[in-house]
Design an enzyme around this catalytic site. Structure first.
Site, short mmCIF file in Angstrom:
data_model
loop_
_atom_site.label_atom_id
_atom_site.label_comp_id
_atom_site.label_asym_id
_atom_site.label_seq_id
_atom_site.Cartn_x
_atom_site.Cartn_y
_atom_site.Cartn_z
N SER A 21 59.10 16.86 63.67
CA SER A 21 58.31 18.07 64.01
C SER A 21 59.15 18.70 65.03
O SER A 21 59.63 18.29 65.97
CB SER A 21 56.87 17.52 64.74
OG SER A 21 56.31 18.51 65.35
N SER A 22 59.53 19.92 64.40
CA SER A 22 60.40 20.92 65.32
C SER A 22 60.03 21.12 66.57
O SER A 22 59.04 20.99 67.09
CB SER A 22 60.72 21.95 64.23
OG SER A 22 61.21 21.75 63.21
#
Length: 429
Positions: free
Chosen positions: A70-71
């Site tokens: 998850s950036s």
């Protein structure tokens, strides 16, 4: 305080952090960050961790290397700002991740718009579908397929975004893009990564950068995987080679040999250059990438309490992670470090005094060369990404790149696209 109020407070804190870090001012993006429940896309974490402005690894390969995450929300916000979404847009996303970015986009474009998200891993696609459903975003279409093929049934698209690092523009993305489309991708420039927003040029069929921002994403896998390779030297210590496993001197990389070199005391060099850790990666890193075929990246992960590690003086460090850049050949490696102690007077806040450490039989030679690069970059005004330009010429386009027309340009040849990368140094501030 109720759970709902606690979650609202965590989201407000995240929005404040993202706005400060990213510098964006689009209230629609802020509203999406405020309303989309990120903790439902990271159900294995407590909400306090899910709402930090951090990238979170969600899958690793057999070697322990991260392949999905998850950036960092600030980077996501910057790329969404580059994408210039509007209500009713049709969006193609390459790399589903947890589904969180797709939810943010669906929130912005509204019920009249559509989002199609494609991921090469069936398990990640299935997980993203479940996360989106649990958060109430059931209209997002998640497809398990090679993202290089896009998704023809949903075309044409007003916007295309890749949330994985790419080294090429897939012909399918260009074919499926509408007349006024914008394409935003984390483009690999010989190991450095830039979020580039491409728009069509006025003529000739090529695409030009409308905005560029530094970023960092997992590399794309599948048919469009780039030449870069990460070599594990020892558990937790790895080197990223932008041109694959054959080094610039024509020899194959030997991870065990490089690790042994780094076990020995280095040859050390002062550079006389002061800068920030941010500029090291998004300025000096790009300078090395475009000027020396021996450039590389080095990263080290260490559990808490394991001691300082080999990259203790790396320009970039955080909780359990250190990273730097350098140059490498079959006889050694030289990397950027910080000086052991800053001389008086103390440097400005956030600044460090750059040094170089050379390892192996070629350590002194490589260290001397890297020191020269640092000083040349400083003499040029420490240029970064702000004045960088990237032009993309699909091989099917009527026009071709002309490096001589823009001065000191790097021409990157890929199977589908030829990229022209250049600085406007005279305008650098």
């Amino acid at each position: 305080m109720s759970d709902d109020l606690s979650l609202a407070g965590l989201r407000e804190r995240l929005v404040a952090q993202v706005l400060q870090t990213s510098g964006i001012r689009d209230e629609r993006i802020a509203a999406a960050l405020r309303d989309v429940p990120r903790h439902l896309f990271l159900p294995h974490l407590p909400p306090q961790e899910a709402y930090l402005d951090d990238a979170i690894v969600t899958k690793r390969d057999a070697d322990g290397q991260p392949i999905s995450s998850s950036s960092q929300p600030a980077i996501m916000a910057i790329m969404l700002d580059q994408l210039t979404l509007a209500p009713g847009h049709r969006v193609l996303e390459i790399g589903a991740g947890t589904g969180y970015n797709a939810a943010l986009m669906q929130h912005i474009i509204g019920s009249a718009g559509t989002v199609v998200s494609v991921d090469i891993d069936a398990d990640l696609a299935d997980r993203a579908r479940k996360h989106l459903a649990s958060a109430g975003y059931r209209n997002v279409t998640v497809v398990a397929a090679d993202g290089a093929d896009g998704y023809p049934p949903g075309a044409p698209y007003d916007r295309v975004i890749a949330t994985v690092g790419v080294s090429d523009l897939a012909p399918a993305w260009l074919d499926q893009a509408g007349p006024g489309a914008r394409i935003v991708v984390p483009l690999d420039v010989r190991g450095s990564q830039l979020a580039v927003a491409f728009g069509r040029s006025g003529s000739g069929g090529h695409w030009v950068s409308r905005s560029i921002a530094p970023c960092g994403f997992m590399r794309m896998r599948g048919s469009l995987a780039g030449p870069e390779r990460t070599v594990v030297l020892q558990p937790g210590l790895s080197v990223m080679l932008p041109d694959g496993l054959t080094l610039a001197d024509g020899q194959e990389v030997d991870g065990a040999t490089l690790a042994a070199f780094m076990d020995e005391p280095p040859a050390e060099f002062g550079t006389g250059v002061r800068t920030s850790s941010v500029q090291v990666f998004w300025g000096l890193g790009l300078w090395l990438a475009t000027r020396d075929r021996r450039s590389c990246g080095v990263a080290e992960e260490r559990p808490a309490g394991d001691g300082p590690g080999r990259l203790a003086r790396a320009p970039l460090g955080g909780a359990g992670l250190a990273a730097t850049a350098g140059i490498v050949d079959s006889g050694g490696i030289a990397v950027l470090t910080a000086e052991k102690a800053a001389p008086a007077p103390r440097p400005r806040h956030g600044q460090l005094a750059l040094a170089v450490a050379g390892f192996g039989p070629h350590g002194s030679e490589l260290g001397t060369a890297l020191t020269a690069h640092v000083r040349d970059w400083d003499a040029a005004g420490q240029p970064g990404a702000a004045r960088l330009h990237v032009d993309a010429y699909p091989r099917s386009a009527a026009d071709e790149p002309d490096p001589s027309a823009v001065g000191d340009a790097l021409l990157i040849e890929r199977s589908a696209t030829r990229f022209l990368v250049y600085h406007a140094l005279a305008l650098e501030t």
